[in-house]
Design an enzyme around this catalytic site. Structure first.
Site, short mmCIF file in Angstrom:
data_model
loop_
_atom_site.label_atom_id
_atom_site.label_comp_id
_atom_site.label_asym_id
_atom_site.label_seq_id
_atom_site.Cartn_x
_atom_site.Cartn_y
_atom_site.Cartn_z
N HIS A 1 -13.21 -6.83 -5.80
CA HIS A 1 -12.70 -5.56 -5.35
C HIS A 1 -11.65 -5.14 -6.38
O HIS A 1 -10.64 -6.09 -6.97
CB HIS A 1 -11.94 -5.69 -4.07
CG HIS A 1 -11.17 -4.46 -3.39
ND1 HIS A 1 -11.62 -3.27 -3.74
CD2 HIS A 1 -9.99 -4.56 -2.56
CE1 HIS A 1 -10.61 -2.57 -3.01
NE2 HIS A 1 -9.89 -3.33 -2.46
N HIS B 1 -6.43 -12.21 1.52
CA HIS B 1 -5.07 -12.43 2.22
C HIS B 1 -5.02 -13.39 3.25
O HIS B 1 -5.98 -13.45 4.05
CB HIS B 1 -4.53 -11.15 2.65
CG HIS B 1 -4.54 -9.84 1.49
ND1 HIS B 1 -3.87 -9.95 0.54
CD2 HIS B 1 -5.46 -8.81 1.38
CE1 HIS B 1 -3.89 -8.77 -0.10
NE2 HIS B 1 -4.85 -8.13 0.22
N ASP C 1 -11.23 -8.53 1.25
CA ASP C 1 -9.96 -7.89 2.13
C ASP C 1 -10.43 -8.18 3.60
O ASP C 1 -9.47 -8.45 4.41
CB ASP C 1 -9.64 -6.34 1.95
CG ASP C 1 -8.79 -6.10 0.84
OD1 ASP C 1 -7.88 -7.10 0.68
OD2 ASP C 1 -8.92 -5.04 0.21
N TYR D 1 -3.80 -5.84 10.73
CA TYR D 1 -4.51 -5.80 9.37
C TYR D 1 -5.74 -4.82 9.65
O TYR D 1 -5.76 -3.88 8.90
CB TYR D 1 -4.90 -7.18 8.88
CG TYR D 1 -5.35 -7.06 7.58
CD1 TYR D 1 -4.61 -7.43 6.33
CD2 TYR D 1 -6.88 -6.93 7.22
CE1 TYR D 1 -5.50 -7.58 5.34
CE2 TYR D 1 -7.54 -7.02 6.20
CZ TYR D 1 -6.71 -7.22 4.97
OH TYR D 1 -7.14 -7.22 3.82
N HIS E 1 0.79 -1.25 -0.05
CA HIS E 1 -0.15 -0.20 -0.04
C HIS E 1 0.82 1.32 -0.01
O HIS E 1 0.65 1.92 0.85
CB HIS E 1 -1.21 0.10 1.42
CG HIS E 1 -2.05 -0.56 1.19
ND1 HIS E 1 -3.14 -0.83 2.15
CD2 HIS E 1 -2.99 -1.06 -0.14
CE1 HIS E 1 -4.23 -1.60 1.83
NE2 HIS E 1 -4.13 -1.65 0.36
N ASP F 1 -3.99 -5.43 -6.16
CA ASP F 1 -3.54 -6.60 -5.50
C ASP F 1 -4.36 -8.07 -5.84
O ASP F 1 -4.07 -9.16 -5.85
CB ASP F 1 -3.08 -6.63 -4.07
CG ASP F 1 -4.25 -6.03 -3.34
OD1 ASP F 1 -4.93 -5.36 -3.57
OD2 ASP F 1 -4.21 -6.33 -1.84
N GLU G 1 -9.02 -3.29 -6.33
CA GLU G 1 -7.62 -2.71 -5.89
C GLU G 1 -6.50 -3.76 -6.64
O GLU G 1 -6.98 -5.15 -6.73
CB GLU G 1 -7.42 -2.81 -4.45
CG GLU G 1 -6.00 -1.95 -4.11
CD GLU G 1 -5.85 -1.61 -2.64
OE1 GLU G 1 -6.93 -1.99 -1.71
OE2 GLU G 1 -4.99 -0.75 -2.34
N HIS H 1 -12.94 -2.16 2.16
CA HIS H 1 -12.49 -0.86 2.41
C HIS H 1 -12.38 0.15 1.43
O HIS H 1 -12.07 1.16 1.73
CB HIS H 1 -10.95 -0.98 3.03
CG HIS H 1 -10.16 -1.42 2.39
ND1 HIS H 1 -8.95 -0.51 2.13
CD2 HIS H 1 -10.05 -2.39 1.17
CE1 HIS H 1 -8.06 -1.08 1.23
NE2 HIS H 1 -8.52 -2.29 0.69
FE1 FEO Z 1 -7.89 -3.60 -1.05
FE2 FEO Z 1 -6.18 -6.35 -0.49
O1 FEO Z 1 -6.73 -4.75 -1.34
#
Ligand code: FEO
Length: 406
Positions: free
Chosen positions: A80, A226, A165, A193, A24, A84, A82, A146
């Site tokens: 999501h 994750h 996430d 986290y 991030h 990753d 993002e 998020h």
């Molecule tokens: Fe919001 Fe693991 O990316």
């Protein structure tokens, strides 16, 4: 790592990123690495739930190919946007010509802006379902958990929640399940986290958990995007989220500081000794030396925050300024605090710290304390007493759960 069967017809096809140490944009130190989890659902129709970070695309494709030919995938679900999790989507779709992309309206906008792909889309919202045959994909929007586009995918027939996430942890391991790894390490990373990613969204976390409970969703496995999969005790992480989201704290103080010539460090340690003498737990961290991600994690259950800095140019030192900027974004609730610091010929750092703490929502309960150059014997006594006073305030404070006050 090869694909792993996690339930009948469901496979983990993600990747382990053993070596990543900052995440991030350097806001998160992933000291134990991470994983990017992707799940393949094999039924009459085949769905891939989330992808992985783009540099690992080939590993993802190889893992899927162990189970089914790539061209057989019918749905690419993007929980999501993002990178990753969505980074490998363009590569996956090159090999899956019939795959329809599934996500929220905001996800579609984000994906188009990130990748400029011309894909076959089906946008979904809470309550929408797609039948795969024996199993159903049910979608629950989770805005700001998020990101605005975030969504959970749930399979009712398997009682399997894939919340992207949420409920994740940054851990790289060859093990996939909660009952296979050390519980202390697991909860430590889950707390880090939450504190570093989800804390600002705590009211939404509580609301989403209440909504899911009201919907009567049965969960016997949580497979986040994750880290490890919660199969033995998914309630453990749900209950921890409720506690963290309620800002429940303990009698603990985090003293975080930055020091130029060790005077502010001496102040931190002496105040810490005073607090400790009251029986309250103290954690002391020189923010320019230690893992900031871990300090934010320590702050998750701490009732008191004391921040200090040497004065440089009438202000605080830069590492502490950066740390406070991040802390302000985390929006901690129900904490008490104070500022301290040393100076040479003019002060300023402690005043700046106090104003940032106030802006962060921390209640200032003691006037700031400063020392010129090196604290002398009388000042050390004052600093110790300052700590005793703060420790006693922690013990008396009712700030341990802002949501519980009703
Ligand atoms: Fe919001 Fe693991 O990316």
């Amino acid at each position: 790592m090869s694909a792993v069967k996690i339930k009948e017809g469901v496979y983990w096809v993600g990747v382990v990123d053993w070596n990543v140490r900052s995440f991030h944009g350097h806001t998160y130190n992933t000291k134990r690495g991470t994983t990017y989890n992707s799940y393949l659902i094999v039924d009459e129709k085949i769905a891939l739930i989330d992808s992985v970070y783009a540099p690992f695309s080939k590993e993802l494709l190889a893992n899927i190919s162990e189970i089914v030919p790539l061209e057989k995938i019918d749905y690419m679900v993007v929980n999501h946007v993002e990178g990753d999790h969505s980074g490998a989507v363009p590569e996956v779709l090159k090999y899956c010509p019939k795959a329809k992309v599934i996500g929220t309206e905001k996800c579609k906008l984000g994906m188009n802006k990130n990748y400029y792909g011309s894909w076959d889309w089906q946008t979904v919202k809470t309550g929408d379902k797609i039948s795969l045959g024996k199993n159903t994909l049910a979608f629950v929007e989770a805005p700001m958990l998020h990101w605005p586009d975030s969504m959970f995918t749930y399979i009712p027939e398997l009682e399997l929640l894939m919340p992207n996430d949420a409920f994740g942890q940054h851990i790289s391991t060859s093990k996939r399940f909660d009952d296979e790894i050390d519980q202390g390490e697991l909860m430590d990373e889950a707390a880090a986290y939450y504190a570093n990613i989800l804390l600002p969204f705590s009211p939404l976390v509580l609301r989403k958990i209440e909504e899911v409970v009201k919907m009567g969703i049965k969960i016997n496995m949580i497979a986040p995007s994750h880290g490890i999969i919660w199969r033995k005790d998914p309630a453990k992480i749900i209950n921890a989220y409720v506690k963290w989201a309620k800002n429940e704290t303990t009698d603990k103080v985090v003293i975080a500081y930055e020091t130029m010539w060790k005077s502010t460090e001496l102040m931190a340690k002496t105040i810490g000794d005073g607090i400790s003498s009251t029986g309250v737990k103290v954690v002391i961290a020189n923010i320019s030396e230690v893992d900031k991600t871990n300090v934010i994690k320590e702050m998750l259950d701490a009732k008191g925050y004391l921040l200090g800095s040497s004065t440089h140019g009438n202000d605080m030192l830069p590492a502490l300024a950066g740390f406070l900027s991040f802390l302000k974004d985390m929006k901690p609730k129900g904490r008490i605090g104070a500022a301290f610091g040393s100076y040479g010929w003019a002060g300023g750092a402690a005043k700046s710290i106090e104003s940032v703490l106030t802006a962060a929502g921390v209640e200032i309960v003691q006037p700031l304390i400063q020392c010129q150059f090196v604290p002398d014997k009388a000042e050390l006594k004052k600093l110790f007493e300052y700590g005793v006073e703060f420790g006693n305030k922690i013990k008396k404070s009712d700030a341990n759960c802002v949501f519980c006050k009703g």
